[in-house]
Design an enzyme around this catalytic site. Structure first.
Site, mmCIF file in Angstrom:
data_model
loop_
_atom_site.group_PDB
_atom_site.id
_atom_site.type_symbol
_atom_site.label_atom_id
_atom_site.label_comp_id
_atom_site.label_asym_id
_atom_site.label_seq_id
_atom_site.Cartn_x
_atom_site.Cartn_y
_atom_site.Cartn_z
ATOM 1 N N LEU A 1 0.818 -1.212 0.000
ATOM 2 C CA LEU A 1 0.000 0.000 0.000
ATOM 3 C C LEU A 1 0.852 1.262 0.000
ATOM 4 O O LEU A 1 0.577 2.222 -0.730
ATOM 5 C CB LEU A 1 -0.916 -0.001 1.230
ATOM 6 C CG LEU A 1 -2.073 -1.008 1.180
ATOM 7 C CD1 LEU A 1 -2.593 -1.305 2.584
ATOM 8 C CD2 LEU A 1 -3.203 -0.453 0.309
ATOM 9 N N HIS B 1 -58.568 -11.646 20.794
ATOM 10 C CA HIS B 1 -59.736 -10.866 20.376
ATOM 11 C C HIS B 1 -60.153 -11.119 18.935
ATOM 12 O O HIS B 1 -61.093 -10.504 18.449
ATOM 13 C CB HIS B 1 -59.453 -9.379 20.585
ATOM 14 C CG HIS B 1 -58.987 -9.080 21.976
ATOM 15 N ND1 HIS B 1 -59.795 -9.246 23.077
ATOM 16 C CD2 HIS B 1 -57.772 -8.685 22.453
ATOM 17 C CE1 HIS B 1 -59.112 -8.942 24.175
ATOM 18 N NE2 HIS B 1 -57.884 -8.594 23.817
ATOM 19 N N GLY C 1 -61.213 -5.423 26.793
ATOM 20 C CA GLY C 1 -61.754 -4.681 27.928
ATOM 21 C C GLY C 1 -61.648 -3.184 27.692
ATOM 22 O O GLY C 1 -62.544 -2.410 28.019
ATOM 23 N N ILE D 1 -63.057 -12.623 22.501
ATOM 24 C CA ILE D 1 -63.784 -11.635 23.310
ATOM 25 C C ILE D 1 -63.357 -10.218 22.923
ATOM 26 O O ILE D 1 -62.286 -10.007 22.353
ATOM 27 C CB ILE D 1 -63.551 -11.863 24.820
ATOM 28 C CG1 ILE D 1 -62.041 -11.767 25.151
ATOM 29 C CG2 ILE D 1 -64.109 -13.205 25.249
ATOM 30 C CD1 ILE D 1 -61.761 -11.733 26.642
ATOM 31 N N ASP E 1 -53.709 -2.937 19.985
ATOM 32 C CA ASP E 1 -53.710 -4.130 20.833
ATOM 33 C C ASP E 1 -54.040 -5.352 19.975
ATOM 34 O O ASP E 1 -55.195 -5.698 19.768
ATOM 35 C CB ASP E 1 -54.719 -3.982 21.970
ATOM 36 C CG ASP E 1 -54.683 -5.189 22.902
ATOM 37 O OD1 ASP E 1 -54.056 -6.213 22.544
ATOM 38 O OD2 ASP E 1 -55.284 -5.102 23.989
ATOM 39 N N SER F 1 -1.383 -8.122 -0.460
ATOM 40 C CA SER F 1 0.027 -7.784 -0.279
ATOM 41 C C SER F 1 0.694 -8.998 0.321
ATOM 42 O O SER F 1 0.040 -10.011 0.584
ATOM 43 C CB SER F 1 0.188 -6.585 0.651
ATOM 44 O OG SER F 1 0.000 -7.001 1.990
ATOM 45 N N ALA G 1 -4.648 -5.408 18.822
ATOM 46 C CA ALA G 1 -4.554 -4.433 19.919
ATOM 47 C C ALA G 1 -3.844 -3.172 19.446
ATOM 48 O O ALA G 1 -4.293 -2.048 19.699
ATOM 49 C CB ALA G 1 -3.811 -5.049 21.099
ATOM 50 N N ALA G 2 -2.741 -3.334 18.726
ATOM 51 C CA ALA G 2 -1.997 -2.161 18.239
ATOM 52 C C ALA G 2 -2.836 -1.388 17.224
ATOM 53 O O ALA G 2 -2.860 -0.150 17.225
ATOM 54 C CB ALA G 2 -0.683 -2.609 17.605
HETATM 55 P P1 NAI Z 1 3.569 -4.622 3.281
HETATM 56 O O1 NAI Z 1 4.260 -5.611 4.136
HETATM 57 O O2 NAI Z 1 3.459 -4.878 1.834
HETATM 58 O O3 NAI Z 1 4.215 -3.224 3.493
HETATM 59 C C1 NAI Z 1 4.648 -2.805 4.744
HETATM 60 C C2 NAI Z 1 5.967 -2.113 4.576
HETATM 61 O O4 NAI Z 1 6.365 -1.584 5.855
HETATM 62 C C3 NAI Z 1 7.079 -3.031 4.139
HETATM 63 O O5 NAI Z 1 7.685 -2.536 2.994
HETATM 64 C C4 NAI Z 1 8.046 -3.070 5.323
HETATM 65 O O6 NAI Z 1 9.399 -3.184 4.954
HETATM 66 C C5 NAI Z 1 7.770 -1.750 5.959
HETATM 67 N N1 NAI Z 1 8.150 -1.752 7.382
HETATM 68 C C6 NAI Z 1 7.986 -2.735 8.281
HETATM 69 N N2 NAI Z 1 8.507 -2.365 9.451
HETATM 70 C C7 NAI Z 1 9.000 -1.115 9.302
HETATM 71 C C8 NAI Z 1 9.607 -0.198 10.163
HETATM 72 N N3 NAI Z 1 9.815 -0.507 11.471
HETATM 73 N N4 NAI Z 1 9.956 0.989 9.688
HETATM 74 C C9 NAI Z 1 9.746 1.313 8.412
HETATM 75 N N5 NAI Z 1 9.169 0.477 7.531
HETATM 76 C C10 NAI Z 1 8.785 -0.721 7.971
HETATM 77 O O7 NAI Z 1 2.146 -4.454 3.918
HETATM 78 P P2 NAI Z 1 0.793 -3.748 3.389
HETATM 79 O O8 NAI Z 1 -0.214 -4.777 3.203
HETATM 80 O O9 NAI Z 1 1.058 -2.813 2.306
HETATM 81 O O10 NAI Z 1 0.341 -2.983 4.694
HETATM 82 C C11 NAI Z 1 0.542 -1.609 4.885
HETATM 83 C C12 NAI Z 1 -0.170 -1.190 6.132
HETATM 84 O O11 NAI Z 1 -1.543 -1.478 6.018
HETATM 85 C C13 NAI Z 1 0.290 -1.909 7.379
HETATM 86 O O12 NAI Z 1 0.287 -1.015 8.458
HETATM 87 C C14 NAI Z 1 -0.745 -2.969 7.581
HETATM 88 O O13 NAI Z 1 -0.838 -3.374 8.927
HETATM 89 C C15 NAI Z 1 -1.960 -2.245 7.103
HETATM 90 N N6 NAI Z 1 -3.048 -3.119 6.730
HETATM 91 C C16 NAI Z 1 -2.954 -3.883 5.618
HETATM 92 C C17 NAI Z 1 -3.990 -4.699 5.273
HETATM 93 C C18 NAI Z 1 -3.948 -5.472 4.013
HETATM 94 O O14 NAI Z 1 -4.962 -6.119 3.715
HETATM 95 N N7 NAI Z 1 -2.866 -5.458 3.280
HETATM 96 C C19 NAI Z 1 -5.175 -4.833 6.108
HETATM 97 C C20 NAI Z 1 -5.202 -3.941 7.208
HETATM 98 C C21 NAI Z 1 -4.153 -3.140 7.505
#
Ligand code: NAI
Length: 596
Positions: free
Chosen positions: A23, A499, A517, A514, A494, A200, A168-169
């Site tokens: 992303l 009824h 009432g 009935i 009612d 991803s 949690a995070a």
């Molecule tokens: P991804 O693994 O393709 O990209 C994450 C990038 O963050 C990687 O390039 C990695 O090297 C970099 N990274 C990891 N630790 C790091 C650090 N300490 N400092 C700097 N860079 C660091 O993952 P994606 O799927 O693109 O996810 C991006 C964000 O979206 C994440 O926060 C993920 O938790 C969140 N997310 C993704 C979902 C999905 O379906 N792909 C769903 C929900 C949330």
């Protein structure tokens, strides 16, 4: 149609964390293609958060430059947020946009999650997003402009097996964004949350093939880009996006249940909590609160209600002219009688409700909620074993011909009569201005629910019955009901099958269905109004009745009346059988009509 203005980011500096893949890379490419100077941050480690490499960030920087954009790389971990932000300042002299996107996964079930699994995930997602944001804050504040994105996840919002640390995070980031949005508002620093689902390396193993194919990260990037544009006015929003779809997500809270009947209530029992639990967890009227102030103001409002006695099970009742007319027809008003027209025709200059109509809000509350059964834990309260014993209505304010009433119902008294229990309920209905309009008190007899060791006599405040004078009645009126009277009356609300449904009536021990009432009751009130109050509803104050035996649709009602000042005693009987159906009854008038 004119073309919309292109959303550009010229002169703006965007820091995208974790922009070496997935992303983040899409965000970086889009911002770069629209004029922003981009800091491509990526630690370049494994997706479990191990190792580091400059390659990930460098590749994306090259891609942006190849497309004619401006970008520099930063290889720090987001945990060193100040270093990430410093790269923007050193190269471009400012920062306008911060997309906290970097992430790792270390999925384990709770029992198997090590300290390291917990800490690493929290460090990158939650602490990292805080560190970059805190480092960028002074720049945002000075330039009176900033756009921040936090990246949450449906794992946080809904939970997901094996992701305790991560969920949690991720929900922690929502809390962080909520507060940042508030603190930044006055400096034009907006913070919103993106909840993405994208194919991803993080989701490769967990999603079905078709979904995985369509969850293209580039379909989410425009949503994040818009949220970071100066023209976007949202702050503190949670936006979910996936597969070319986006929506706002909000927390809601239900209407809840008030657990105390007055501010003097010092003790609430767990049993009481259990008895109203349905209401506690009912989300049918759930609403979002925009702020903590709004959340506590509604609590304030609840306490005010408690203070002023507006407590108990709550129900709303909407009514209009059509309901009043239907009710009047249900209790025998007829166009054959010229005096009844004011109850049947909404354009009549004196169109008014029959006062007995206002039994409805309390009745419907009692029928559709656990009000009555909550008084008798352990007993079954069914439509087949309850009898309407007594009814009292008092009209407190002028009667409206339409409106929305809020009714608060509470159990007022419980008596043990041996063969059954009597539950006395008080239902007070308020209009939209918060003024008390009508008080209803009902005594319900629950067959077979007695012998629980309760008291026999009513407490003070249960409105007593008063026997009619011994002398012969001052006047009498007869009304013949129709065979369809119950079928018509029930449409006012009612819907008890007793009824109308012959087999249900048989189960309840009657040969045929009935009449309600409260239908005979409506006839009786109408008789008193006609005889002693010129059919003028506004002269009506209160009525009390006791139901002693049923009426069959088609039978003739005879209402005997005794006038005593502004009080009219009455007794209603069935002409065909001579049996009393309503006794101990009276109507109080506010003044007498001209016919006396
Ligand atoms: P991804 O693994 O393709 O990209 C994450 C990038 O963050 C990687 O390039 C990695 O090297 C970099 N990274 C990891 N630790 C790091 C650090 N300490 N400092 C700097 N860079 C660091 O993952 P994606 O799927 O693109 O996810 C991006 C964000 O979206 C994440 O926060 C993920 O938790 C969140 N997310 C993704 C979902 C999905 O379906 N792909 C769903 C929900 C949330």
């Amino acid at each position: 149609m004119s073309m919309p203005t292109a959303l550009r980011y010229d002169g703006k500096v965007a820091v995208i964390t974790g922009a070496g893949a997935g992303l983040g890379r899409e965000y970086a490419l889009l911002f770069g293609s629209r004029g922003a100077s981009v800091v491509v941050n990526d630690l370049g480690g494994s997706f479990h958060g191990e190792g580091a490499s400059q390659r990930a960030a460098d590749v994306v920087v090259d891609e942006i430059r190849a497309l004619g954009g401006t970008a520099v790389a930063n290889y720090n971990s987001v945990v060193d947020g100040d270093k990430v932000i410093q790269t923007a300042i050193d190269n471009f002299g400012r920062i306008d946009i911060l997309v906290n996107n970097a992430g790792i996964l270390r999925d384990k079930s709770v029992a198997k999650t090590s300290d390291l699994d917990w800490n690493l995930v929290h460090d990158v997602h939650l602490k990292g997003s805080f560190m970059t944001t805190r480092a960028a804050w002074p720049y945002f504040k000075k330039q009176n402009y900033g756009r921040i994105i936090m990246t949450s996840s449906n794992s946080g919002i809904y939970g997901n097996f094996g992701q305790a640390n991560y969920s949690a995070a991720k929900l922690g980031l929502v809390g962080l964004a909520n507060t940042i949005a508030i603190e930044g508002q006055k400096n034009n620093i907006f913070c919103n949350v993106i909840v993405p689902t994208a194919a991803s390396r993080m989701t490769e193993d967990v999603l079905p093939e078709l979904l995985f194919q369509e969850l293209k990260p580039q379909l989410i990037a425009p949503v994040v880009a818009y949220l970071c544009h100066e023209s976007c006015e949202d702050n503190g929003a949670i936006i979910e996006s996936a597969a070319g779809w986006a929506t706002k997500v909000q927390t809601v809270r239900g209407k809840g249940a008030v657990l105390r009947t007055s501010l003097d209530t010092k003790v609430i029992t767990p049993e009481y909590v259990k008895s109203v639990w349905n209401q506690v967890v009912d989300m049918s009227e759930a609403k979002h609160c925009d702020s903590i102030q709004e959340a506590s103001m509604s609590l304030m409002k609840i306490l005010e209600n408690v203070q002023e006695g507006r407590v108990g099970i709550e129900d709303t009742f909407n009514f209009g002219a059509k309901d009043l007319v239907l009710y009047a027809l249900g209790v025998g008003a007829s166009v054959k009688n010229n005096d009844d027209l004011k109850f049947l025709y909404e354009n009549h200059p004196e169109f008014s409700p029959l006062p007995s109509f206002f039994v409805m809000p309390g009745l419907l509350l009692s029928m559709t909620t656990d009000l009555v059964s909550s008084a008798l834990p352990g007993s079954s309260v069914e439509l087949t074993n309850i009898l309407h014993g007594e009814q009292y209505i008092e009209i407190v304010d002028d009667l409206p011909t339409s409106g929305k009433l809020t009714t608060y119902g509470k159990v007022f008294d419980v008596m043990d009569k041996g063969s059954g229990a009597v539950v006395v309920t008080n239902c007070d209905s308020y209009n939209e201005e918060g003024n008390l309009l009508v008080k209803n008190q009902s005594a319900i007899f629950i067959v077979g629910a007695g012998k629980f060791g309760g008291k026999k006599q009513p407490i003070q405040g249960v409105i007593p019955l008063i026997p009619a004078p011994k002398r012969s009645p001052d006047s009498s009126i007869q009304y013949k009901t129709s065979e369809d009277q119950a079928a018509l009356y029930r449409l006012s609300g009612d819907l008890n099958p007793l009824h109308i449904d012959p087999s249900f009536a048989a189960i309840a021990g009657f040969k045929t269905p009935i009449l309600h009432g409260l239908c005979s009751f409506g006839y009786s009130v109408r008789a008193v109004l006609a005889k002693y109050a010129d059919n003028n509803s506004s002269l009506f104050k209160a009525v009390k009745v006791r139901f002693v035996s049923p009426v069959l649709p088609g039978q003739t009602l005879k209402i005997d009346m005794w006038k005593d000042g502004t009080r009219v005693y009455f007794r209603t009987s069935v002409v065909e059988t001579g049996k009393d159906v309503i006794t101990g009854a009276y109507v109080d008038l506010k003044g007498a009509g001209s016919k006396l």
